[in-house]
Design a protein around this motif. Structure first.
Motif, PDB file in Angstrom:
ATOM      1  N   GLY A   1       1.135  -1.364   0.036  1.00  0.00           N
ATOM      2  CA  GLY A   1       0.193   0.221  -0.099  1.00  0.00           C
ATOM      3  C   GLY A   1       0.456   1.495   0.144  1.00  0.00           C
ATOM      4  O   GLY A   1       0.774   2.143   0.598  1.00  0.00           O
ATOM      5  N   ARG A   2       1.640   1.164   0.072  1.00  0.00           N
ATOM      6  CA  ARG A   2       3.037   2.255  -0.039  1.00  0.00           C
ATOM      7  C   ARG A   2       3.542   2.859  -1.606  1.00  0.00           C
ATOM      8  O   ARG A   2       2.980   1.494  -3.078  1.00  0.00           O
TER       9      ARG A   2
ATOM     10  N   ARG B   1       6.405   8.818  -5.256  1.00  0.00           N
ATOM     11  CA  ARG B   1       5.885   9.961  -4.169  1.00  0.00           C
ATOM     12  C   ARG B   1       6.369  11.241  -3.953  1.00  0.00           C
ATOM     13  O   ARG B   1       5.885  12.731  -4.162  1.00  0.00           O
TER      14      ARG B   1
ATOM     15  N   THR C   1       1.577   8.837   8.620  1.00  0.00           N
ATOM     16  CA  THR C   1       0.608   7.942   7.485  1.00  0.00           C
ATOM     17  C   THR C   1       0.267   6.995   8.708  1.00  0.00           C
ATOM     18  O   THR C   1       0.517   6.659   9.338  1.00  0.00           O
TER      19      THR C   1
ATOM     20  N   SER D   1      -0.536   4.170   8.821  1.00  0.00           N
ATOM     21  CA  SER D   1      -0.816   2.496   8.544  1.00  0.00           C
ATOM     22  C   SER D   1       1.393   2.258   8.919  1.00  0.00           C
ATOM     23  O   SER D   1       1.647   1.748   9.148  1.00  0.00           O
TER      24      SER D   1
ATOM     25  N   ASP E   1      -4.854   9.368   6.123  1.00  0.00           N
ATOM     26  CA  ASP E   1      -5.166   8.092   5.608  1.00  0.00           C
ATOM     27  C   ASP E   1      -3.853   7.181   5.127  1.00  0.00           C
ATOM     28  O   ASP E   1      -3.202   6.938   4.551  1.00  0.00           O
ATOM     29  N   THR E   2      -4.010   8.574   3.971  1.00  0.00           N
ATOM     30  CA  THR E   2      -3.303   8.377   2.957  1.00  0.00           C
ATOM     31  C   THR E   2      -2.011   9.586   2.579  1.00  0.00           C
ATOM     32  O   THR E   2      -2.043  10.001   2.903  1.00  0.00           O
ATOM     33  N   GLU E   3      -1.042   8.515   1.618  1.00  0.00           N
ATOM     34  CA  GLU E   3       0.595   9.087   1.554  1.00  0.00           C
ATOM     35  C   GLU E   3      -0.092  10.821   0.318  1.00  0.00           C
ATOM     36  O   GLU E   3       0.248  11.681   0.426  1.00  0.00           O
ATOM     37  N   ASP E   4      -0.857  10.612  -0.484  1.00  0.00           N
ATOM     38  CA  ASP E   4      -1.186  11.653  -0.982  1.00  0.00           C
ATOM     39  C   ASP E   4      -2.004  12.404   0.225  1.00  0.00           C
ATOM     40  O   ASP E   4      -1.920  13.828   0.057  1.00  0.00           O
ATOM     41  N   GLU E   5      -2.292  12.325   1.285  1.00  0.00           N
ATOM     42  CA  GLU E   5      -3.392  13.651   2.292  1.00  0.00           C
ATOM     43  C   GLU E   5      -1.598  14.119   2.805  1.00  0.00           C
ATOM     44  O   GLU E   5      -1.494  15.057   3.203  1.00  0.00           O
TER      45      GLU E   5
END
Lengths: 518, 73
Positions: free
Chosen positions: A33-34, A40, A195, A197, A237-241
């Motif tokens: 999930g990365r 990035r 994140t 996670s 929650d997410t890398e985009d965030e």
């Protein structure tokens, strides 16, 4: 086309570098999930703005004829790019190459990224995964010696880790497992985000197991632990965030201390009056109220960016705008210990005021502080030590300051509502209420003899309380000019916008007289 | 049935318990009031459901992180 063969080789080497740790490792990264470090960087920066430096650095293998037959890129990727059109330096760990560990790092790349940020006065964004180029016991074999941390010639990274905090905005993203030097680089920032996670720790589960604690990554360094204790500012929650948070944080700051925070257009009415402010603070002083809606209504619509929501929660900190001018917003949250300053809240405040001082942000403080946190736990936490540090941070800063006293102002922490010894703007709402110490307990301490001598001590206590309460109106304080102004809460936005206008010409680019610590 | 444990956000004394086991509550309803620093801090239901446990009594001291009640959704 004399040099075409060389150019072809350059392109081939660049292609090999872009393959990172190979398809298998890249798949593993995606399956977890990365994103990869290159994905990035592309998502963080403005589209197609990344200019990489040192892409073809790594370890190569050659066949007997001297031809390149294998290549592993360094696991540090860095370069320049833009965010909202403004230049930045970005440096990221490639976890697909040896898990981001030191034995595949070219240390000088990280150092050059930080040095470039420092000398070209550009914000630096660190994308951290793994040990951030930090130690691995493997290097004992590969280098044939054990590493003395900070040994001869090995302090550059640590130098910039400290020095850059006083020069340029430093933002770090923890995306994955972050340990050791990686965790240190994450924490040594003006703003850090991980994140949910991810996990962050000084040492990971295998090392911690050897000191007798058998814990999973999340149990040891999950987001709830790291944001609650203040080691990491925020979790998403997410890398985009995480990328969005980094971009947003930078939008309030100058590219270095040598310039001023960027001004933006605002279509929010500076004289907007919100009737809700007339009932925001309950008349019953035992009742709490929510501060965030007050902050939201006072600043430009949608401009409040909170930082560190889970840490030191009796104080809310964040960046915002007034008529498009960036400000540092400090506000009490009565939901947490009535807004009293815990040791954590003091640490949060110290770091936040230092940030404002470093980057020339005027401070607005919406105050409701019944004092320092009291009780045995508070004493054991050295609340008074952290409290006087917070006081020193406020008193040492020289950015313009404006305080709105919404309700309580008690004790020494109450006094720290504006920098001592210089003029700030201050307004009290009609709900303001203050004193050296609260009547509850304060009367028993000050009127002991009178109470003890009374036939009915409880009645005497009530009588004294009634007597003192009659004198407590903020109007009596204003009458003696011990507070300069009491205002209609609905005028607050207008006055804060005026403050930001008055503050603007007072902001002076340059280094603060004291460098900020993380 | 999923159960949600409600923990205390702060150190304090249980001032009032506003619900009883078996009560149906909506998200945001006040369950308990904790007195801390002379303020009444409401503990609200994080979700709708039925109160399936209350583990504290009025006037009892509670620590940060202590489980106060449970809601079954």
């Amino acid at each position: 086309m004399v040099w075409q063969p060389e150019l072809d080789e350059l392109r081939e080497r660049e292609r090999l570098a872009r393959a990172m740790g190979g398809p298998e490792k890249v798949k593993r990264q995606h399956d977890g999930g990365r994103l990869t470090v290159r994905e990035r960087i592309d998502r963080l920066l403005d589209e197609a703005s990344f200019h990489e430096i040192g892409a073809i650095a790594g370890s190569a293998e050659y066949d007997g004829s001297g031809a390149l037959c294998g290549f592993t890129p360094s696991n540090t990727v860095f370069g320049r790019g833009t965010i909202e059109g403004r230049p930045v330096v970005v440096v990221g760990d490639d976890f697909t190459v040896r898990g981001g560990s030191a034995d595949a790092t070219i240390h000088e790349k990280t150092v050059m990224a930080e040095q470039m940020a420092n000398e070209f006065r550009l914000p630096v964004i660190r994308i951290i995964e793994g040990s951030g180029g930090g130690g691995s016991v493997k290097t004992i074999e590969t280098k044939g010696r054990a590493n003395l941390p900070g040994g001869v010639g090995g302090t550059d990274a640590f130098y910039y880790c400290t020095a850059n905090l006083a020069v340029v905005p430093v933002v770090s993203l923890g995306l994955g497992s972050v340990a050791g030097l990686g965790a240190a680089r994450l924490a040594a920032s003006h703003y850090s985000v991980m994140t949910r996670s991810s996990a962050v720790f000084v040492a990971g589960p295998p090392v911690v197991a050897r000191v007798g604690q058998v814990l999973g990554k999340q149990e040891l360094g999950g987001w709830e632990i790291q944001t609650r204790c203040g080691a990491v500012d925020d979790a998403v929650d997410t890398e985009d965030e995480a990328f969005a948070a980094a971009r947003r944080f930078l939008s309030y700051l100058p590219t270095s201390v040598q310039s001023l925070p960027p001004l933006t257009a605002s279509d929010d009415d500076p004289v907007r009056r919100d009737d809700n402010l007339m009932s925001a603070v309950p008349r019953d002083r035992r009742k709490v109220y929510k501060t965030r809606p007050i902050v939201e209504t006072l600043v430009d619509h949608g401009s409040f960016f909170e930082i560190g929501r889970n840490f030191g929660r009796s104080v809310i900190t964040g960046l915002a705008r007034l008529e498009g001018r960036p400000i540092a917003m400090l506000a009490s949250d009565p939901y947490h210990y009535g807004g009293s300053w815990t040791a954590d809240a003091c640490n949060k405040l110290t770091r936040f005021v230092d940030l404002a001082q470093t980057f020339h942000l005027p401070v607005v403080y919406l105050m409701d502080c019944p004092g320092f946190m009291i009780g045995l736990e508070a004493e054991k936490a050295a609340t008074i030590r952290h409290g006087v540090r917070a006081m020193a941070a406020v008193n040492q800063c020289n950015v313009p300051w404006c305080t709105i006293i919404m309700r309580n102002s008690f004790g020494v922490a109450g006094a720290v509502h504006q920098p001592a010894g210089r003029l700030s703007l201050r307004y009290a709402w009609p709900s303001a209420y203050w004193g050296s110490l609260p009547l509850e307990g304060g009367i028993e301490a000050a009127y002991r003899a009178e109470i003890d001598a009374a036939a009915d001590p409880a009645a005497k206590l009530r009588e004294i309380e009634h007597r003192l309460n009659r004198l407590r109106s903020p109007f009596r304080t204003a009458e003696t000019f011990w507070v300069e102004e009491i205002i209609d809460p609905r005028d607050t936005r207008r006055l804060l916008c005026e403050f930001s206008r008055l503050a603007q010409p007072l902001l002076t680019p340059g280094s603060s007289s004291f460098p900020m610590r993380p | 049935m999923p159960e949600t444990r409600i923990r205390s956000d702060l150190h304090g004394v249980i001032w009032k318990i506003e619900v009883a086991v078996g009560d149906r509550v909506a998200q945001g309803d006040t369950l308990i009031l904790i007195e801390s620093m002379k303020m009444e801090i409401p503990v609200s239901a994080p979700c709708a459901g039925v109160v399936s446990g209350i583990f504290v009594k009025e006037e009892q001291q509670v620590a940060e992180g202590e489980i106060l009640a449970m809601i079954t959704v």
